[in-house]
Write an enzyme that holds these catalytic residues in place. Structure first.
Site, PDB file in Angstrom:
ATOM      1  CB  THR A  34      32.971 -21.615  -3.848  1.00  0.00           C
ATOM      2  OG1 THR A  34      33.580 -22.560  -2.960  1.00  0.00           O
ATOM      3  CG2 THR A  34      31.815 -20.933  -3.126  1.00  0.00           C
ATOM      4  NE  ARG A  42      22.343 -13.383   2.918  1.00  0.00           N
ATOM      5  CZ  ARG A  42      21.395 -12.499   2.652  1.00  0.00           C
ATOM      6  NH1 ARG A  42      21.713 -11.260   2.369  1.00  0.00           N
ATOM      7  NH2 ARG A  42      20.118 -12.846   2.653  1.00  0.00           N
ATOM      8  CG  HIS A 130      16.891 -23.526  -0.125  1.00  0.00           C
ATOM      9  ND1 HIS A 130      18.089 -23.073   0.397  1.00  0.00           N
ATOM     10  CD2 HIS A 130      16.068 -23.658   0.945  1.00  0.00           C
ATOM     11  CE1 HIS A 130      17.992 -22.943   1.709  1.00  0.00           C
ATOM     12  NE2 HIS A 130      16.768 -23.294   2.059  1.00  0.00           N
ATOM     13  CB  CYS A 138       2.056 -21.708 -12.388  1.00  0.00           C
ATOM     14  SG  CYS A 138       0.686 -20.521 -12.291  1.00  0.00           S
ATOM     15  CB  CYS A 163       0.907 -20.312 -15.826  1.00  0.00           C
ATOM     16  SG  CYS A 163       0.329 -22.023 -15.764  1.00  0.00           S
ATOM     17  CB  CYS A 166      -4.010 -20.985 -14.543  1.00  0.00           C
ATOM     18  SG  CYS A 166      -2.559 -20.429 -13.609  1.00  0.00           S
ATOM     19  CB  ILE A 247      34.435 -28.329   0.084  1.00  0.00           C
ATOM     20  CG1 ILE A 247      33.990 -27.665   1.385  1.00  0.00           C
ATOM     21  CG2 ILE A 247      33.539 -29.520  -0.249  1.00  0.00           C
ATOM     22  CD1 ILE A 247      32.752 -26.835   1.270  1.00  0.00           C
TER      23      ILE A 247
END
Length: 257
Positions: A34, A42, A130, A138, A163, A166, A247
């Site tokens: 931040t 959120r 994450h 893909c 992609c 494929c 922080i």
């Protein structure tokens, strides 16, 4: 969150834990970024609060089933990332210092902004649990490619670039709601939690599972827990030190030798 000048006791306690550490596992969340100008998701100024469609885009079923949603998302991405021009702050850099001191066992981040990598945390010590926005993946064949390559195709006129191997659906290489984590990354994180002597949780609400489990896993294995976060977390009661501060101000003081 308190002003840093009012947290002398808490800073001292956290420093004492880190000073004697040999193997530190760090878990970071949105709060560490931040101060780099990247909002959380959120909060009052959060990405999803101000743009509910962005949250919908982060839901796998919506993304897969709605071509128009994908097209709007690609257009938004092609016009500039939400963290374009954002740079690591002293919080990120202090964790590079922890690695320089040969105390960093593993840095697990819930963030997809790439700022730990940009700060200089080495690839072998980093798990982006994450995923990352720097690549696309893909959803059909799993092939990955640089995000910029896909964005060049969008700017050239492809509204929803498929992609090239494929023809499947491309999305950023981030973990969406309804999408499984990379199990190898989760297992590596949990294993590191059993091996560390300090678990340092930074800027995370510690409410996103399963990765939040690394904190009690480490505690149960005998590690001391240090939490640096503006707001209380569910695991504050396990911690040897809790520092409710900025922080970017607090972490350099805690990590400094």
């Amino acid at each position: 969150m308190k002003p840093i000048k009012e947290l002398g006791t808490e800073i001292t306690a956290a420093r004492a834990v880190l000073r004697d550490a040999r193997k530190v596992v760090v878990l970071t969340g949105a709060g560490i970024s931040t101060d780099s100008g990247i909002p959380d998701f959120r909060g009052p100024e959060g990405l999803w609060t101000k743009n509910p469609e962005a949250e919908k885009t982060a839901t796998l079923t919506s993304y897969v089933s709605d071509p128009e949603l994908r097209q709007r998302n690609w257009q938004r991405l092609s016009e500039g990332s939400m963290w374009e021009g954002k740079a690591p702050n002293p919080g990120h850099r202090s964790l590079v210092e922890l690695e320089r001191l040969k105390k960093l066992h593993l840095l697990i981040t819930q963030n997809v902004d790439g700022l730990h990598r940009a700060a200089g945390t080495s690839e072998e010590r980093l798990v982006e649990i994450h995923g990352t926005t720097s690549k696309v993946r893909c959803l059909d064949c799993g092939d990955t490619a640089p995000m910029e390559r896909a964005l060049e195709r969008v700017r050239a006129g492809e509204a929803d670039p498929p992609c090239r191997l494929c023809g499947g659906i491309l999305k950023s290489a981030t973990i969406s709601f309804g999408q499984n984590l990379v199990m190898a990354d989760l297992h590596r994180s949990e294993q590191a939690a059993t091996e560390c002597d300090v678990m340092l949780a930074v800027g995370s609400t510690l409410t996103v599972y399963p990765i939040a489990n690394v904190v009690p896993i480490a505690h149960q294995a005998g590690a001391q827990v240090v939490i640096v976060n503006a707001e209380p977390t569910p695991f504050d009661g396990l911690a040897a030190a809790v520092v409710p501060a900025s922080i970017s101000e607090a972490l350099p003081l805690i990590v400094a030798p």
